[in-house]
Scaffold this active site. Structure first.
Site, short mmCIF file in Angstrom:
data_model
loop_
_atom_site.label_atom_id
_atom_site.label_comp_id
_atom_site.label_asym_id
_atom_site.label_seq_id
_atom_site.Cartn_x
_atom_site.Cartn_y
_atom_site.Cartn_z
N ARG A 140 10.41 -15.75 6.38
CA ARG A 140 11.22 -15.31 7.52
C ARG A 140 12.40 -14.45 7.09
NH1 ARG A 140 11.08 -20.74 11.22
NH2 ARG A 140 9.28 -20.10 12.44
N LYS A 146 -3.69 -31.22 18.37
CA LYS A 146 -3.87 -31.85 19.69
C LYS A 146 -4.04 -30.85 20.83
CE LYS A 146 -1.24 -36.07 18.94
NZ LYS A 146 0.02 -36.72 19.30
N GLY A 193 2.91 -22.29 12.58
CA GLY A 193 3.43 -22.74 11.29
C GLY A 193 2.35 -23.11 10.30
N GLY A 224 6.47 -21.35 18.10
CA GLY A 224 6.61 -21.56 19.54
C GLY A 224 6.60 -20.28 20.36
#
Ligand code: ADP
Ligand code: MG
Length: 393
Positions: free
Chosen positions: A37, A195, A348, A371
């Site tokens: 990053r 999930k 990620g 996100g």
């Protein structure tokens, strides 16, 4: 794009406040374990310095308590790393809202963890006004936090004298827009990971857009369950079976394909000493854990992806961190890398897999965001982007 960008603004002698996303992983000793990053954000800083700007960098790191900064929350290691990459010293400024500090033209300072300022998370306009007073130009180059409306990402964009997007923000939005606004078709999306519940709205949004939806990882088990298959002790969410069935129905009503594994790699324990077994779905036993796609599944998947012109990937197909269960994710990563389709990937763990299998350079766009990447895929408006667009309107 409907906002100003950094290269359109004369920065000579200007006080430039750049909101970066330097929320990097640190080990127990406070060393940066992955500086992706920081490297991704360096271009905008270089540009501002070369123009003779007085540069202030802001970022959050971890989850400090507002008004209670601890040494573990400090951006000191980040400031050091930025300095190494730039080849110039980057002093860390603490108490930057209350203490006077000067920045010379061509100099850059790092402002201590912005998330420790009271009002940051609540998107306080009052806090944003105090930050706006420090600068002539506000630059948002933090795509990774664009889905959060916080004082440094949203309110400040509204009240700063000038507000624009940095080059990383602009290129992330450009790459994602290209893949999703008017994608070359067939468009395939691969959604894996742990999930269904965490990626429900992404699955729903993609089901209405793609020609091929591949479900992998733990969430594939919920789709298998919905299709009447036994998944043994596998990670799955029985309460999400109805949702999975709906996603499948949306796809089939559109004539689009849902791809689920036809064979799987199982074990009876989740561990790096587990003994893997390749099984067809009918052979999955009550005490089995499904931990990866099998070879027949991967062969079929690679064939399905071959004609696709755009491929979007989020989420590993299996427990790729363990060698025995890395085959599916590795094969997928390699296939996407070899494909001539326009490919974008983010998340990620997905980025960790891409680095592990060393295919980052062959994928057209690897998003540094988790996100924000997912919310963009959902078609949501990112508040930080909207604030920049509103300023340009
Ligand atoms: P990303 O961060 O890329 O969005 P997620 O966080 O959703 O991805 O999921 C990644 C995790 O899912 C990985 O740690 C991986 O081990 C796990 N995973 C993948 N397949 C399975 C599976 N079959 N059973 C349990 N966990 C799985
Ligand atoms: Mg993850």
């Amino acid at each position: 794009m409907a906002f100003k960008t950094l290269d359109q603004i004369n920065l000579r002698g200007q006080r430039v406040f750049i909101r970066c996303d330097f929320n990097v992983p640190l080990d127990a000793a406070g060393r940066i374990t992955d500086d992706t990053r920081i490297r991704a954000g360096i271009d905008g800083i270089r540009h501002a310095l070369a123009q003779g700007a007085r540069v202030m960098l802001a970022s959050h790191l971890g989850r400090p308590r507002e008004g209670a900064l601890t040494p573990a929350d400090s951006l000191a290691p980040v400031a050091r790393r930025v300095g190494e990459l730039l080849g110039q010293e980057v002093p860390l400024v603490t108490d930057w809202l209350t203490r006077r500090f000067d920045v010379a033209p061509g100099q850059v300072v790092m402002l201590e963890n912005c998330r420790a300022n009271p009002g940051e998370k609540a998107n306080s306009t009052e806090l944003a006004q105090r930050m706006a007073a420090l600068c002539d130009v506000y630059v948002n180059d933090a795509f990774g936090t664009a889905h959060r409306a916080e004082a440094t990402t949203e309110a400040l964009a509204r009240v700063a004298p000038v507000a624009c997007a940095g080059p990383l923000m602009a290129s992330e939005l450009d790459a994602l827009g290209r893949a999703l606004a008017q994608p070359a078709r067939p468009l395939a999306a691969i959604v894996g990971g742990s999930k269904v519940s965490t990626k429900l709205s992404v699955l729903n949004a993609l089901a209405g857009q793609v020609e091929l939806l591949v479900v992998g990882g733990g969430m594939a088990n919920t789709f298998l369950l919905a299709a009447g298959q036994q998944v043994g002790k596998s990670l799955c969410e029985p309460e999400m079976v109805e949702t999975a069935a709906q996603v499948a129905a949306t796809l089939s009503a559109r004539g689009a394909e849902l791809f689920m594994p036809i064979d799987v790699v199982t074990a009876t324990e989740f561990s790096d000493r587990a003994i893997p077994a390749i099984k067809t779905l009918n052979e999955v036993a009550p005490d089995d854990l499904i931990l990866d796609f099998g070879p027949q599944s991967m062969q079929a998947l690679v064939e399905r992806l071959a004609p696709c012109k755009t491929i979007v990937w989020n989420g590993p197909l299996g427990v790729f961190e363990i060698e025995q269960f890395s085959y599916g994710t590795r094969t997928l990563a390699t296939a996407i890398a070899a494909s001539t389709a326009y490919s974008i990937a983010g998340g990620g763990d997905t980025v960790a897999a891409i680095n592990r299998f060393d295919v980052a350079r062959q994928i057209d766009y690897v998003s540094t965001a988790g996100g924000a990447f997912l919310e963009f895929l959902e078609g949501k408006t990112l508040p930080a982007v909207k604030a920049l667009e509103d300023r340009a309107a």
